[in-house]
Design an enzyme around this catalytic site. Sequence first.
Site, PDB file in Angstrom:
ATOM      1  N   MET A  30       0.838  -1.201   0.000  1.00 32.51           N
ATOM      2  CA  MET A  30       0.000   0.000   0.000  1.00 32.51           C
ATOM      3  C   MET A  30       0.877   1.257   0.000  1.00 32.51           C
ATOM      4  SD  MET A  30      -3.448  -0.913   2.020  1.00 32.51           S
ATOM      5  CE  MET A  30      -2.852  -0.672   3.676  1.00 32.51           C
ATOM      6  N   GLY A  31       2.166   1.089  -0.302  1.00 34.02           N
ATOM      7  CA  GLY A  31       3.045   2.257  -0.406  1.00 34.02           C
ATOM      8  C   GLY A  31       3.564   2.719   0.940  1.00 34.02           C
ATOM      9  N   LEU A  33       6.728   3.172   1.529  1.00 29.53           N
ATOM     10  CA  LEU A  33       7.629   2.021   1.619  1.00 29.53           C
ATOM     11  C   LEU A  33       8.752   2.236   2.622  1.00 29.53           C
ATOM     12  CD1 LEU A  33       7.858   1.210  -2.205  1.00 29.53           C
ATOM     13  CD2 LEU A  33       6.254   0.308  -0.503  1.00 29.53           C
ATOM     14  N   HIS A  37       9.361  -3.414   3.372  1.00 29.22           N
ATOM     15  CA  HIS A  37       8.903  -3.634   1.994  1.00 29.22           C
ATOM     16  C   HIS A  37      10.080  -3.984   1.072  1.00 29.22           C
ATOM     17  CE1 HIS A  37       5.627  -0.723   3.382  1.00 29.22           C
ATOM     18  NE2 HIS A  37       4.932  -1.769   2.983  1.00 29.22           N
ATOM     19  N   GLY A 149       4.789 -10.397   3.804  1.00 29.30           N
ATOM     20  CA  GLY A 149       5.572 -10.301   5.033  1.00 29.30           C
ATOM     21  C   GLY A 149       4.951 -11.092   6.173  1.00 29.30           C
ATOM     22  N   VAL A 178      10.961  -7.177   9.354  1.00 28.77           N
ATOM     23  CA  VAL A 178      12.084  -6.258   9.525  1.00 28.77           C
ATOM     24  C   VAL A 178      11.722  -5.273  10.631  1.00 28.77           C
ATOM     25  CG1 VAL A 178      13.508  -4.496   8.398  1.00 28.77           C
ATOM     26  CG2 VAL A 178      12.781  -6.524   7.127  1.00 28.77           C
ATOM     27  N   SER A 188       4.044   1.185   8.060  1.00 28.96           N
ATOM     28  CA  SER A 188       3.683   2.526   7.571  1.00 28.96           C
ATOM     29  C   SER A 188       2.927   3.292   8.646  1.00 28.96           C
ATOM     30  CB  SER A 188       2.816   2.406   6.324  1.00 28.96           C
ATOM     31  OG  SER A 188       3.504   1.655   5.344  1.00 28.96           O
ATOM     32  N   ARG A 189       2.217   2.574   9.506  1.00 33.85           N
ATOM     33  CA  ARG A 189       1.411   3.238  10.530  1.00 33.85           C
ATOM     34  C   ARG A 189       2.260   3.772  11.688  1.00 33.85           C
ATOM     35  NH1 ARG A 189      -2.721  -0.754   8.919  1.00 33.85           N
ATOM     36  NH2 ARG A 189      -4.485   0.460   8.137  1.00 33.85           N
TER      37      ARG A 189
HETATM   38  P1  AMP Z   1       1.481  -2.936   3.489  1.00 34.70           P
HETATM   39  O1  AMP Z   1       2.042  -1.904   2.562  1.00 34.70           O
HETATM   40  O2  AMP Z   1       1.531  -2.547   4.920  1.00 34.70           O
HETATM   41  O3  AMP Z   1       0.146  -3.453   3.031  1.00 34.70           O
HETATM   42  O4  AMP Z   1       2.456  -4.169   3.395  1.00 34.70           O
HETATM   43  C1  AMP Z   1       2.819  -4.730   2.171  1.00 34.70           C
HETATM   44  C2  AMP Z   1       3.619  -5.983   2.420  1.00 34.70           C
HETATM   45  O5  AMP Z   1       4.773  -5.668   3.187  1.00 34.70           O
HETATM   46  C3  AMP Z   1       2.839  -7.042   3.220  1.00 34.70           C
HETATM   47  O6  AMP Z   1       3.153  -8.330   2.691  1.00 34.70           O
HETATM   48  C4  AMP Z   1       3.387  -6.865   4.605  1.00 34.70           C
HETATM   49  O7  AMP Z   1       3.307  -8.035   5.386  1.00 34.70           O
HETATM   50  C5  AMP Z   1       4.831  -6.521   4.305  1.00 34.70           C
HETATM   51  N1  AMP Z   1       5.453  -5.823   5.431  1.00 34.70           N
HETATM   52  C6  AMP Z   1       4.985  -4.725   6.082  1.00 34.70           C
HETATM   53  N2  AMP Z   1       5.800  -4.395   7.101  1.00 34.70           N
HETATM   54  C7  AMP Z   1       6.794  -5.315   7.101  1.00 34.70           C
HETATM   55  C8  AMP Z   1       7.956  -5.527   7.930  1.00 34.70           C
HETATM   56  N3  AMP Z   1       8.248  -4.733   8.948  1.00 34.70           N
HETATM   57  N4  AMP Z   1       8.774  -6.570   7.633  1.00 34.70           N
HETATM   58  C9  AMP Z   1       8.487  -7.393   6.586  1.00 34.70           C
HETATM   59  N5  AMP Z   1       7.424  -7.243   5.776  1.00 34.70           N
HETATM   60  C10 AMP Z   1       6.589  -6.222   6.036  1.00 34.70           C
END
Ligand code: AMP
Length: 282
Positions: A30-31, A33, A37, A149, A178, A188-189
């Site tokens: 969802m960006g 990044l 990501h 993730g 990570v 992102s939050r």
């Molecule tokens: P999001 O942009 O939050 O929807 O996440 C996109 C992808 O990044 C999803 O597969 C998440 O599980 C992964 N992701 C988000 N945060 C992390 C993190 N800290 N470590 C590894 N993967 C992550």
Amino acid sequence: MDVITDKAELTELLTEWRRAGDHIALVPTMGNLHAGHTSLIDQARKHAERVVVSVFVNPTQFGPDEDFDEYPRTLDRDTRRLRKVRADVLFVPNVETMYPFGLEQASTVSVPFLADKFCGSHRPGHFDGVTSVVTRLFAIVQPDVAIFGLKDYQQQMVIRRMTEDLHIPIRIVSAPTVREDDGLAMSSRNSYLSEEARATAPEMFKALNRAADEIRQGETDFDKLEGLLMNTLSDKGFQPEYAAIRRASDLSRADSSTAELVILAAAMLGDTRLIDNVLVTR
Ligand code: AMP
């Protein structure tokens, strides 16, 4: 790196790559990044010659009182970051592309049971939104492999189940969480957190690790440990939604003979919802 918003343009490029014999990996996001990501992109590289990253803030996975409007949209910065890590294409569809019949008439993919508990019960409809958008991305990109993730443990389980159950010929790869130096899972939050809340936030990972240590030392009363985790989170200033110790393979209830466990938690910290988990092998 191409930045593509148009589905037909993406399809043309993907067809060329496939014709050249390249495998394709998809990293849906969802960006906004961060290094979490980009670690998925590193994983993707191991599995395919071409890496497609999508950025789409998916409206159907947000509840009516959630942060869809506030969600950080940082496309310029994301594009620069993706160029640095050499993603091959950034796909940035709009709502009309993803939901051609509109949101009200959108077909929905549901994964009952697995998606009903934990985050699913606290965010009704959330996983239907996730699975419905991921199915669309899978259909548009038709990747060989897609990377998710472990940070969103239940999400990657739900997507694995959906893919297997619907016979979708895409390999799902899960990548480790990570973290910041103090242990907080990158998200992102996290940018919503006040200075004070940011200082408290790593306590969730600490509490999960303490529970993991107890299990490694032989504790098998998981109900008691879950209660302790909820209390610890409350004491630290969180408003916990759930803390659960489950079988890592399917999120079902664990017992004293379960070898692979996952400890999951979700909590509000001020106005910010945080989730995390740790895996425990005994
Ligand atoms: P999001 O942009 O939050 O929807 O996440 C996109 C992808 O990044 C999803 O597969 C998440 O599980 C992964 N992701 C988000 N945060 C992390 C993190 N800290 N470590 C590894 N993967 C992550």
